[in-house]
Design a protein around this motif. Structure first.
Motif, mmCIF file in Angstrom:
data_model
loop_
_atom_site.group_PDB
_atom_site.id
_atom_site.type_symbol
_atom_site.label_atom_id
_atom_site.label_comp_id
_atom_site.label_asym_id
_atom_site.label_seq_id
_atom_site.Cartn_x
_atom_site.Cartn_y
_atom_site.Cartn_z
ATOM 1 N N ARG A 253 7.076 12.039 4.935
ATOM 2 C CA ARG A 253 7.335 12.964 6.028
ATOM 3 C C ARG A 253 7.761 14.303 5.447
ATOM 4 N NH1 ARG A 253 9.805 8.421 8.965
ATOM 5 N NH2 ARG A 253 11.876 9.128 8.353
ATOM 6 N N ASP B 202 0.849 -1.191 0.000
ATOM 7 C CA ASP B 202 0.000 0.000 0.000
ATOM 8 C C ASP B 202 0.883 1.239 0.000
ATOM 9 O OD1 ASP B 202 0.373 0.998 2.940
ATOM 10 O OD2 ASP B 202 -0.084 -1.148 3.121
ATOM 11 N N GLN B 203 0.299 2.358 -0.395
ATOM 12 C CA GLN B 203 1.082 3.582 -0.538
ATOM 13 C C GLN B 203 1.628 4.086 0.793
ATOM 14 O OE1 GLN B 203 -1.066 6.539 -2.745
ATOM 15 N NE2 GLN B 203 -1.010 5.367 -4.648
ATOM 16 N N GLU B 204 0.917 3.824 1.884
ATOM 17 C CA GLU B 204 1.394 4.282 3.187
ATOM 18 C C GLU B 204 2.718 3.613 3.554
ATOM 19 O OE1 GLU B 204 -1.675 3.396 2.526
ATOM 20 O OE2 GLU B 204 -2.804 5.260 2.851
ATOM 21 N N SER B 205 2.827 2.298 3.330
ATOM 22 C CA SER B 205 4.079 1.609 3.672
ATOM 23 C C SER B 205 5.199 2.021 2.728
ATOM 24 C CB SER B 205 3.874 0.086 3.631
ATOM 25 O OG SER B 205 3.605 -0.360 2.320
ATOM 26 N N SER C 231 10.474 7.751 3.141
ATOM 27 C CA SER C 231 10.778 8.827 4.086
ATOM 28 C C SER C 231 12.054 8.554 4.860
ATOM 29 C CB SER C 231 9.616 9.007 5.076
ATOM 30 O OG SER C 231 8.446 9.452 4.412
ATOM 31 N N ALA D 87 5.496 4.988 1.358
ATOM 32 C CA ALA D 87 5.903 6.335 1.779
ATOM 33 C C ALA D 87 6.753 6.287 3.038
ATOM 34 C CB ALA D 87 4.660 7.204 2.004
ATOM 35 N N ARG D 88 6.434 5.379 3.964
ATOM 36 C CA ARG D 88 7.251 5.263 5.169
ATOM 37 C C ARG D 88 8.676 4.857 4.815
ATOM 38 N NH1 ARG D 88 2.530 2.969 7.405
ATOM 39 N NH2 ARG D 88 3.291 0.861 6.964
ATOM 40 N N SER E 145 0.449 11.349 -4.990
ATOM 41 C CA SER E 145 -0.196 10.784 -3.799
ATOM 42 C C SER E 145 0.847 10.184 -2.850
ATOM 43 C CB SER E 145 -1.236 9.729 -4.203
ATOM 44 O OG SER E 145 -0.624 8.608 -4.815
ATOM 45 N N LEU F 287 2.176 11.639 1.250
ATOM 46 C CA LEU F 287 2.287 10.801 2.446
ATOM 47 C C LEU F 287 3.691 10.806 3.046
ATOM 48 C CD1 LEU F 287 0.267 7.729 1.121
ATOM 49 C CD2 LEU F 287 -0.516 9.397 2.820
#
Length: 621
Positions: A336, A282-285, A291, A287-288, A330, A334
């Motif tokens: 940082r 997923d995009q959240e992981s 970052s 982006a983490r 996108s 997300l």
């Protein structure tokens, strides 16, 4: 007459594998009409090989040496002191840096063109670069796209031929070859395929059709840089720091259409496979993960779409470009807000610590002073960050005198107990066989008068003169430290050891899965695939034990990674120490308790991450 601008190629390579690759494929491609010949006609060209001292004679005897010499003066710069096993990016950075810094204040008067041995330039790539240099660009960046070496190297070598042959590979032919034989790591970065993903993604690709691809790269290759200011040292990896340090504020030109230039990057099929996983993230992981390492420049590069195409550009490409742009925006939303610093990047700090430890250990083994001049150690940085690590070592100890607080306590305890018992209760010599760093280096250095360290490759190749400590015809104990990747040569290694060890010697072998924290493939399967038949090596195995588990290794790795990165990224020495030590203390104790705080081992390999076995030479019949 207008004086030609100066251009200097910096080509880093060492070892027969990479030099042969350059001689057979990369060099012939460099000699295509639209590459070095075109550049040499427009610019005052010089070619510098940055390589090992022992490789210089081999390069000079190659046919490609004389052919390059027809277009450019050639120099050699030795980089033996910069080569550190397992730290390829560190070596590349300091090698390129040495090629720049040697010019001192005159570095601002030349363009530096960077080249890796496994880069194949499509015909016309350097002609495009020459035109952009003439247009006044100080920085020209370019992407490289990976293909699988086992599927492509032979055909390219045959196309290049021998002797005075040239490899002429048009950009569209090069893209076609690459897209038909994409490397698994490139496939995992294709967003519109559902099967695989990269755990360390630094590029995102979209298939338009079988001949066309849209891409976004966080890491672009610095193809050419003309410094606008003089620098005396570098404090980060080359693809992080060279552009902002050498050319602050300069306009950056990107070769964003493969028709203008294309770099085919060959890598073996197994390269970085351990960083891949099934399914999509997923995009959240994503982006983490981004970052953790992306700088301001990386984020700017990634918003620029790049087009690879083996034919005419299809109409559908515009829709895919828009889709890719929305996806990247996108992802960026997300991230940082604060990018990672260019100088003293957390990854660079980690590499510097590893390099310093290696250089110090090597110096102690050879009884010389550690030469870290090539590393350009930042003393203030190196002294402030290790405080947390020193506190941790005070509590956890170091092998073999360690406590269950140590994150690898279960992994090294059987070996540590054997080494300690031998060295502290017996008087015989120890033969230490390893190709890299181990947890026991510093301990064994305290017994250097009884210990001789040797690389497995030397034994396998028959270079055994002087292997044993002076005055000893055999070894009381021989300890071999191997990784899973080295298992394929365990049989010839044991046969070589059998020929030099005395009949009363003992053999201790540990095999470590160094990627168990990120690799889903079971350790048992890796061993079954590689270990072969050891019954004919001249040794009888007395016992074998399996240690650790993948889920505990992952837990320990995750806790250590996040605590360590926090410590390295700032927040003060005290807060960093608390974060690291607190997380490590809880995670390591729970993990080691789960694995058996009293050092229990087992005979079953299920779920294990390492093995240790002890053997003795077979008794004569």
């Amino acid at each position: 007459m207008v004086e030609k601008q100066k251009v200097q190629f910096l080509a880093v390579m060492w070892g027969k594998k990479y030099i042969d690759f350059f001689v057979d494929v990369s060099g012939p491609a460099l000699l295509a009409p639209g590459n070095l010949p075109a550049m040499a006609s427009a610019l005052d060209s010089r070619f510098v090989f940055l390589t090992k001292e022992s490789d210089i004679a081999y390069l000079k005897k190659s046919a490609i040496y004389e052919r390059i010499k027809a277009y450019a003066d050639i120099d050699f710069i030795a980089i033996d002191d910069l080569i550190i096993p397992g730290l390829m990016s560190y070596t590349l950075t300091h090698a390129y840096g040495r090629g720049i810094l040697v010019h001192g204040a005159d570095m601002v008067n030349r363009h530096f063109v960077f080249m890796n041995a496994d880069f194949v330039f499509a015909d016309g790539t350097l002609k495009t670069l020459s035109l952009r240099i003439a247009a006044g660009y100080d920085v020209v960046m370019a992407p490289s796209l990976r293909c699988t070496q086992e599927e492509t190297f032979g055909s390219l070598r045959d196309a290049a031929g021998q002797g005075d042959a040239t490899l002429i590979l048009t950009p569209r032919d090069a893209v076609d070859l690459t897209l038909r034989h994409l490397h698994p790591t490139a496939i995992a970065n294709i967003v519109n395929q559902p099967f695989t993903n990269s755990l360390v993604a630094n590029q995102f690709l979209w298939r338009v059709d079988h001949t066309t691809m849209v891409a976004h790269f966080y890491l672009l290759f610095m193809l050419c840089i003309k410094p606008t200011r003089v620098v005396e040292s570098f404090h980060g990896f080359c693809d992080y720091v060279f552009v902002p340090e050498l050319c602050p504020g300069s306009a950056i030109n990107i070769i964003d259409d493969s028709d203008d230039g294309f770099i085919l990057e060959m890598q073996s099929r197994d390269q970085e496979l351990k960083t891949l996983a099934l399914g999509k993230r997923d995009q959240e992981s994503i982006a983490r993960q981004l970052s953790e390492w992306t700088t301001k420049e990386h984020r700017e590069y990634a918003l620029r779409p790049i087009l690879f195409h083996a034919g005419d550009v299809p109409v559908a490409v515009e829709a895919v470009r828009q889709e890719s742009q929305r996806y990247m925006e996108s992802i960026h939303a997300l991230l940082r807000p604060t990018p990672q610093p260019v100088r003293h990047h957390p990854y660079w700090v980690g590499a510097m610590h590893a390099a310093t430890r290696y250089l110090t250990a090597q110096a102690r083994w050879s009884e010389t002073a550690a030469d870290t001049s090539g590393a350009d150690v930042d003393r203030e940085l190196m002294e402030s960050v290790p405080f947390a690590r020193r506190l941790f070592r005070m509590l956890a100890g170091s092998p073999p005198h360690a406590t269950p607080l140590h994150f690898d306590w279960l992994e090294f305890r059987p070996v540590g107990d054997t080494l300690r018992d031998f060295l502290e209760t017996e008087t015989g010599p120890l033969l230490f066989v390893t190709s890299g760093q181990t947890r026991f280096d510093l301990y064994l250095l305290t017994h250097k008068d009884r210990c001789r360290r040797v690389d497995p490759a030397a034994l396998i190749s028959g270079r055994t003169d002087g292997v044993m400590p002076d005055g000893n015809s055999g070894a009381g104990l021989c300890y071999c430290y191997l990784t899973v990747g080295e298992l394929s040569r365990i049989r010839p290694l044991l046969m070589a050891l059998n020929a030099i060890l005395g009949g009363e010697s003992r053999l201790l072998v540990s095999v470590i899965d160094e990627y168990a924290d990120i690799d889903d493939e079971a350790f048992e399967r890796k061993v079954l695939r590689e270990i072969g038949d050891l019954s004919q090596t001249g040794f009888d195995i007395e016992w074998i034990t399996y240690i650790g588990s993948s889920w505990r290794r992952r837990l320990r790795s995750r806790i250590y990674k996040h605590a360590d990165r926090y410590a390295l990224s700032g927040g003060g020495v005290f807060s960093a120490s608390v974060a690291m030590l607190g997380g490590l203390f809880l995670g390591m104790v729970l993990s080691n308790l789960a694995g058996g705080i009293f050092g229990k081992t087992r005979r079953s390999p299920e779920g294990a991450t390492s093995l240790v076995f002890k053997a003795v030479p077979k008794a004569p019949l």
